[in-house]
Design an enzyme around this catalytic site. Structure first.
Site, PDB file in Angstrom:
ATOM      1  NE  ARG A 143      -6.620   4.512   6.262  1.00 51.43           N
ATOM      2  CZ  ARG A 143      -5.639   5.019   7.017  1.00 51.43           C
ATOM      3  NH1 ARG A 143      -5.821   5.194   8.297  1.00 51.43           N
ATOM      4  NH2 ARG A 143      -4.483   5.351   6.476  1.00 51.43           N
ATOM      5  CE  LYS A 174      -1.719   1.577   4.074  1.00 51.75           C
ATOM      6  NZ  LYS A 174      -1.299   2.980   4.251  1.00 51.75           N
ATOM      7  CG  ASN A 175       2.550   2.718   3.525  1.00 51.94           C
ATOM      8  OD1 ASN A 175       1.369   2.999   3.352  1.00 51.94           O
ATOM      9  ND2 ASN A 175       3.089   2.618   4.726  1.00 51.94           N
ATOM     10  CB  CYS A 192      -4.368  10.946  11.916  1.00 51.86           C
ATOM     11  SG  CYS A 192      -2.733  10.282  12.097  1.00 51.86           S
ATOM     12  CB  VAL A 243       8.194   8.096   4.670  1.00 52.44           C
ATOM     13  CG1 VAL A 243       7.708   7.345   3.443  1.00 52.44           C
ATOM     14  CG2 VAL A 243       8.995   7.185   5.587  1.00 52.44           C
ATOM     15  NE  ARG A 256       1.010  10.635  10.215  1.00 47.99           N
ATOM     16  CZ  ARG A 256       0.665   9.514   9.597  1.00 47.99           C
ATOM     17  NH1 ARG A 256      -0.456   8.909   9.902  1.00 47.99           N
ATOM     18  NH2 ARG A 256       1.433   9.013   8.655  1.00 47.99           N
ATOM     19  CB  ILE A 303       8.266   7.126  14.124  1.00 47.25           C
ATOM     20  CG1 ILE A 303       9.425   6.155  13.884  1.00 47.25           C
ATOM     21  CG2 ILE A 303       7.897   7.872  12.842  1.00 47.25           C
ATOM     22  CD1 ILE A 303      10.650   6.711  13.227  1.00 47.25           C
ATOM     23  CG  ASP A 317       3.561   1.792   9.600  1.00 47.92           C
ATOM     24  OD1 ASP A 317       3.265   2.659  10.428  1.00 47.92           O
ATOM     25  OD2 ASP A 317       3.576   1.998   8.370  1.00 47.92           O
TER      26      ASP A 317
END
Ligand code: UD1
Length: 418
Positions: free
Chosen positions: A399, A22-23, A118, A166, A123, A329, A307
């Protein structure tokens, strides 16, 4: 609203095929604005990808989805391009902000909604804007939108990111595609998904070199209007199933991956005592009875990924001794902790640190998902817990995890959606 119901303490056996990343797909989709005719393969059919496709269609690209083949065809015939990314599409999926670099470099202007915070933190996008300004963009923030302009086009520059991001690295790479002269990006993120974006941009004719955390983009006069690309495997999905296998697997093979890319994750699991057999494009996890404590911090690649922090924490509830995880992070990424504690875990948090006392017996409960990775950690907890776990708000899972129940069921997990 849909829920997942899991009956835990079943030992699993079988093979799980890992989907496309996905990323990696999200920035590559943003890069499709730069070309005319693209075919992308190994696309995970998850909500975030459909949102990005909707954004590209809003901008004026034509997208065909071939679901059975996990393939997309994206056409940009240059007609009626709308250089706008509206709030409604960016707020649910922050990666929408990546169209900023592509629109600005190609169409010399863009209006992109600020994504907002979020569940896992504030962020901001200051690093994205810092890079674009260095390349000559004029940027203002008005009514919740980033309004960017580069009337004479962007120009190459040397940009040293004050910290590693990123998204900012990706936006700068996209912006550099049409910039005049040479762009040097220093202190970049070097996640495998960024390397995948770079190999895609090279197929579009970009001239890009990589060394350590420095990326050099030379002006290219040889742009291609057409390209095919197969997206890399999803290393976070792979890591999630590796951890699931360490928790409840008797013998599970995680297939269609490149173990070289997830060395840190493999070595971390080995340290904990997980029995792993590596192959060229798969990993097999064998029943791991005795798990040991560990101290670990999340870090940018090649460090341990944020993640996978929530999923690893579930594994550590089953390890002997007191483990420590530092989340380096994001500032607010322990939202799964109260839910895991309701299932019987003994986890304390203090700012960026979580202390996990193990082993603890987990028992099923009704729990609530708060973000993508926190949600999947509750699925893992449900697999190892006694009795029934009910997970609410699973739209977070949709998602980013393609065919989650199907993949787990194929290994005999008792999981269903109601
Ligand atoms: C990407 C991933 C996400 C992953 C994260 C870190 C995608 C679509 N998402 O998110 O799954 O968790 O990398 O590996 O690929 N920051 C700033 N200013 C900025 C940008 C970032 O301060 O302009 C901060 C963030 O708040 C965070 C840190 O930098 O604390 C890292 O964020 P970043 O690497 O940018 O994450 P994303 O690209 O948003």
């Amino acid at each position: 609203m849909q829920k997942l119901i899991i009956k835990g303490k079943r030992y699993l056996n079988g093979k799980i095929l890992i989907s496309g990343s996905k990323n990696a797909t999200l920035p590559i989709l943003a890069a499709c604005i730069l070309s005319n005719n693209i075919k992308l393969q190994n696309i995970p059919l998850v909500k975030d990808i459909f949102t990005m496709v909707e954004l590209l269609e809003f901008i004026g690209l034509k997208v065909k989805i071939f679901k059975k083949q996990n393939t997309l065809e994206i056409l940009n015939n240059g007609n009626k391009i709308n250089t706008l990314a509206p709030y409604r599409l960016v707020k649910t999926m922050r990666a929408g902000v990546l169209v900023l670099g592509s629109l600005l470099t190609k169409y010399k202007k863009a209006k992109v909604s600020l994504p907002g915070g979020c569940a896992i933190g504030t962020r901001p996008v200051d690093l994205h804007l810092f890079a674009l300004k260095k390349m000559g963009a004029k940027i203002k923030i008005k009514n919740g939108y980033i309004i960017a302009e580069a009337k004479k086009g962007l120009r190459g520059s040397t940009i040293k990111f004050p910290s590693i991001s990123v998204g900012a690295t990706e936006n700068a790479l996209l912006a550099a595609f049409n910039a005049k002269g040479k762009t040097i990006l220093k202190n970049c993120a070097i996640e495998p998904e960024i390397r995948d974006l770079i190999s895609f941009l090279i197929k579009l004719g970009a001239n890009i070199k990589f060394s350590g955390r420095t990326i050099t983009i030379n002006e290219s006069i040889n742009k291609k209007l057409k390209a095919n690309h197969e997206v890399m495997f999803d290393r976070i999905e792979a890591g999630t199933y590796l951890i699931a296998s360490a928790l409840v697997g008797e013998r599970i093979t995680i297939d269609r991956i490149n173990p070289e890319i997830i060395k840190t994750e493999i070595n971390t699991l080995k340290k904990i005592g997980v029995k792993i057999k590596k192959d060229k494009s798969s990993i097999t996890i064998l029943n791991s009875k005795y798990l040991k404590k560990i101290n670990i911090s999340t870090k940018p690649y090649p460090g341990f990924p944020t993640d996978l922090q929530a999923q690893l924490m579930v594994l550590l509830t089953q390890a002997e001794g007191t483990s420590k995880i530092k989340e380096d992070i994001f500032e607010n990424r322990f939202m799964h902790v109260p839910e895991l504690n309701r299932m019987g875990a003994k986890i304390e948090t203090n700012n960026k640190i979580a202390i996990i006392n193990g082993p603890t017996k987990l028992t099923g409960a009704e729990v609530m998902a708060t973000d993508l990775r926190a949600s999947v950690s509750l699925v893992l907890a449900g697999l190892v817990a006694e009795n029934r776990t009910v997970i609410n708000r699973i739209y977070h899972l949709d998602r980013g995890y393609e065919l989650l129940e199907k993949k787990l069921k194929s290994c005999k997990a008792e999981i269903r959606r109601v």
